[in-house]
Scaffold this motif. Structure first.
Motif, PDB file in Angstrom:
ATOM      1  N   LYS A 219       0.829  -1.201   0.000  1.00  0.00           N
ATOM      2  CA  LYS A 219       0.000   0.000   0.000  1.00  0.00           C
ATOM      3  C   LYS A 219       0.865   1.253   0.000  1.00  0.00           C
ATOM      4  CE  LYS A 219      -3.543   0.217   2.755  1.00  0.00           C
ATOM      5  NZ  LYS A 219      -4.374   0.095   3.982  1.00  0.00           N
ATOM      6  N   TRP A 222       2.302   1.510  -3.571  1.00  0.00           N
ATOM      7  CA  TRP A 222       1.317   1.834  -4.597  1.00  0.00           C
ATOM      8  C   TRP A 222       0.814   3.271  -4.464  1.00  0.00           C
ATOM      9  CZ3 TRP A 222       0.292  -0.892  -8.848  1.00  0.00           C
ATOM     10  CH2 TRP A 222      -0.818  -0.526  -9.624  1.00  0.00           C
ATOM     11  N   TYR A 223       0.456   3.667  -3.228  1.00  0.00           N
ATOM     12  CA  TYR A 223      -0.123   4.981  -3.023  1.00  0.00           C
ATOM     13  C   TYR A 223       0.922   6.051  -2.718  1.00  0.00           C
ATOM     14  CZ  TYR A 223      -4.645   2.741  -3.150  1.00  0.00           C
ATOM     15  OH  TYR A 223      -5.748   2.046  -3.564  1.00  0.00           O
ATOM     16  N   LEU A 227       0.912   5.865  -7.618  1.00  0.00           N
ATOM     17  CA  LEU A 227      -0.179   6.821  -7.823  1.00  0.00           C
ATOM     18  C   LEU A 227       0.314   8.252  -8.029  1.00  0.00           C
ATOM     19  CD1 LEU A 227      -3.224   7.291  -7.981  1.00  0.00           C
ATOM     20  CD2 LEU A 227      -3.238   7.577  -5.492  1.00  0.00           C
ATOM     21  N   GLN A 231      -0.518  10.970 -11.048  1.00  0.00           N
ATOM     22  CA  GLN A 231      -1.077  12.288 -10.744  1.00  0.00           C
ATOM     23  C   GLN A 231      -0.218  13.390 -11.366  1.00  0.00           C
ATOM     24  OE1 GLN A 231      -1.124  11.793  -6.459  1.00  0.00           O
ATOM     25  NE2 GLN A 231      -3.346  11.476  -6.426  1.00  0.00           N
ATOM     26  N   VAL A 282      -5.549   7.851 -13.376  1.00  0.00           N
ATOM     27  CA  VAL A 282      -5.351   8.094 -11.946  1.00  0.00           C
ATOM     28  C   VAL A 282      -6.437   7.398 -11.132  1.00  0.00           C
ATOM     29  CG1 VAL A 282      -5.432   9.874 -10.142  1.00  0.00           C
ATOM     30  CG2 VAL A 282      -4.085  10.256 -12.213  1.00  0.00           C
ATOM     31  N   ASP A 283      -7.690   7.525 -11.571  1.00  0.00           N
ATOM     32  CA  ASP A 283      -8.804   6.919 -10.838  1.00  0.00           C
ATOM     33  C   ASP A 283      -8.674   5.398 -10.787  1.00  0.00           C
ATOM     34  OD1 ASP A 283      -9.863   9.387 -10.365  1.00  0.00           O
ATOM     35  OD2 ASP A 283     -11.402   9.272 -11.914  1.00  0.00           O
ATOM     36  N   HIS A 285      -5.979   3.630 -10.816  1.00  0.00           N
ATOM     37  CA  HIS A 285      -4.936   3.302  -9.848  1.00  0.00           C
ATOM     38  C   HIS A 285      -5.415   3.539  -8.414  1.00  0.00           C
ATOM     39  CE1 HIS A 285      -2.258   3.365 -13.366  1.00  0.00           C
ATOM     40  NE2 HIS A 285      -1.408   2.685 -12.622  1.00  0.00           N
ATOM     41  N   TYR A 286      -6.141   4.623  -8.226  1.00  0.00           N
ATOM     42  CA  TYR A 286      -6.595   4.974  -6.880  1.00  0.00           C
ATOM     43  C   TYR A 286      -7.574   3.938  -6.329  1.00  0.00           C
ATOM     44  CZ  TYR A 286      -8.483   7.689  -3.013  1.00  0.00           C
ATOM     45  OH  TYR A 286      -8.879   8.097  -1.756  1.00  0.00           O
ATOM     46  N   PHE A 287      -8.473   3.444  -7.180  1.00  0.00           N
ATOM     47  CA  PHE A 287      -9.507   2.515  -6.717  1.00  0.00           C
ATOM     48  C   PHE A 287      -9.132   1.048  -6.934  1.00  0.00           C
ATOM     49  CE2 PHE A 287     -12.082   6.389  -7.547  1.00  0.00           C
ATOM     50  CZ  PHE A 287     -12.591   6.554  -6.254  1.00  0.00           C
TER      51      PHE A 287
END
Length: 383
Positions: A219, A222-223, A227, A231, A282-283, A285-287
């Motif tokens: 996590k 990834w974030y 991500l 962005q 982006v979305d 990857h985010y979700f």
């Protein structure tokens, strides 16, 4: 002879001279002009900065409007899938079974270019752009009354519903071979469990283990790293910077090579400069963690039918650019979920490959898909 005498200064002039300070008396015309020149430089710099901020986004927007029509694939079609939505579908070749290719996270269908060209010599092969990516425009949430009330936007549940409506609207022959890479593998698994009668073979290329986001290290990676990279791409596209970097050669298309047409290259440059496409990337990857949870729940709720054969294609690592300990963790979780969910899956290893194999080593992927198509066609003929 009369002598000329200097007229004495008037009393007013003398008083004014006395009132001036020493600094004012010493200021030269050049110094006075220097102050004006300095202000002029600042004003000109401000104007240049304003132009730099305004002109690139404006020119990029104007170029996108023109390119959006020019670069739409000639063999592609925009399919009305209902609920006011339209999706881009590109099919090549003829025959059965049809092969449907689903892309990795945040990528358009162009990443399948080499694979589609190769497998299309045997049968019909279709790629498509998920909503918001490529040439499939994303709608505002209030424009539909569909499954976004159940499945969030940019999650596997919604993508599978979109794909199902696309297949129905385009009258794609069933059963078909469904191939998914990374996030596309999530979608393929979800679709095959729900609509198992439509799928003869499921091919998972470097599938993401659904439990990977329960690991703090993953996590954080990834974030914290992946991500933010996307962005930054979104911001760069919105400001017009991406187009400038492409022109300067600092950014290059993902799919390239001698056999890649100029149209495909230009189409990728268009998408790199397109903030709408980058926003959807982006979305996704985010979700992705939410998509993983949806897949985990659906596979437990409805096991895959025994009629569907499963093949899994993996490389030496999930991502060669990821630290070794994270690759080891993904490999272990991958092995665990395959044993639990698809114990009889045919596992195929491609040496020197990672999650970019569909465009870095497309011939190796194509070889496996061609073999599967040949087997399925031979079985159909015998029946």
């Amino acid at each position: 002879m009369r002598r000329r005498t200097e007229a004495p200064a008037s009393s007013n002039e003398a008083d004014n001279a006395d009132k001036k300070g020493p600094d004012q008396r010493r200021q030269s015309p050049a110094e006075a002009n220097g102050g004006v020149s300095y202000r002029s430089v600042l004003i000109n710099l401000g104007k240049c900065l304003l132009l730099i901020i305004i002109i690139p986004p404006f020119l990029n927007y104007a170029s996108l409007q023109r390119e959006g029509q020019m670069l739409l694939p000639k063999d592609g079609q925009i399919v009305d899938v209902g609920l006011g939505q339209k999706m881009h579908l590109l099919c090549k070749g003829q025959g059965k079974p049809v092969v449907i290719l689903d892309s990795p996270t945040g990528m358009s269908s162009d990443v399948w270019f080499h694979v589609q060209e190769s497998v299309a010599t045997l049968t019909k092969v279709c790629t498509y752009d998920r909503m918001g990516l490529g040439f499939s425009k994303r709608l505002m949430p209030n424009e539909t009354t569909g499954t976004e009330k159940v499945w969030g936007m940019s999650t596997t549940g919604r993508m599978v519903d979109d794909l199902h409506r696309l297949i129905q609207a385009a009258s794609i022959a069933k059963p078909f071979i469904l191939v998914g890479s990374e996030l596309g593998a999530f979608n393929g698994r979800f679709y095959s469990h729900i609509h198992d009668a439509q799928v003869s073979d499921l091919v998972l290329i470097d599938p993401i283990p659904e439990d990977v986001f329960e690991e703090d290290q993953w996590k954080e990676y990834w974030y914290g790293k992946v991500l933010p990279t996307f962005q930054a791409r979104q911001f760069s596209a919105a400001t017009g910077l991406s187009r400038m970097l492409i022109i300067l050669g600092a950014i290059e298309p993902t799919v390239k090579g001698e056999n890649v047409s100029e149209e495909v290259v230009q189409r990728q440059k268009y998408l790199l400069s397109n903030p709408a496409h980058q926003s959807s990337a982006v979305d996704e990857h985010y979700f992705l963690n939410e998509s993983a949870a949806q897949v985990r729940d659906i596979t437990k709720f409805k096991p895959l039918s025994s009629r569907v054969s499963v093949s899994v294609i993996t490389g030496d690592s999930f991502d060669e650019q990821v630290p070794a300990h994270l690759n080891q963790m993904v490999a272990e979780l991958q092995r665990k979920f395959l044993e639990e969910s698809y114990p009889s899956a045919n596992q195929i290893h491609i040496k020197g490959a990672d999650r970019r194999m569909i465009y870095k080593k497309p011939s190796a992927v194509s070889q496996q898909l061609r073999r599967l198509v040949n087997q399925r066609q031979a079985r159909q003929q015998s029946e």
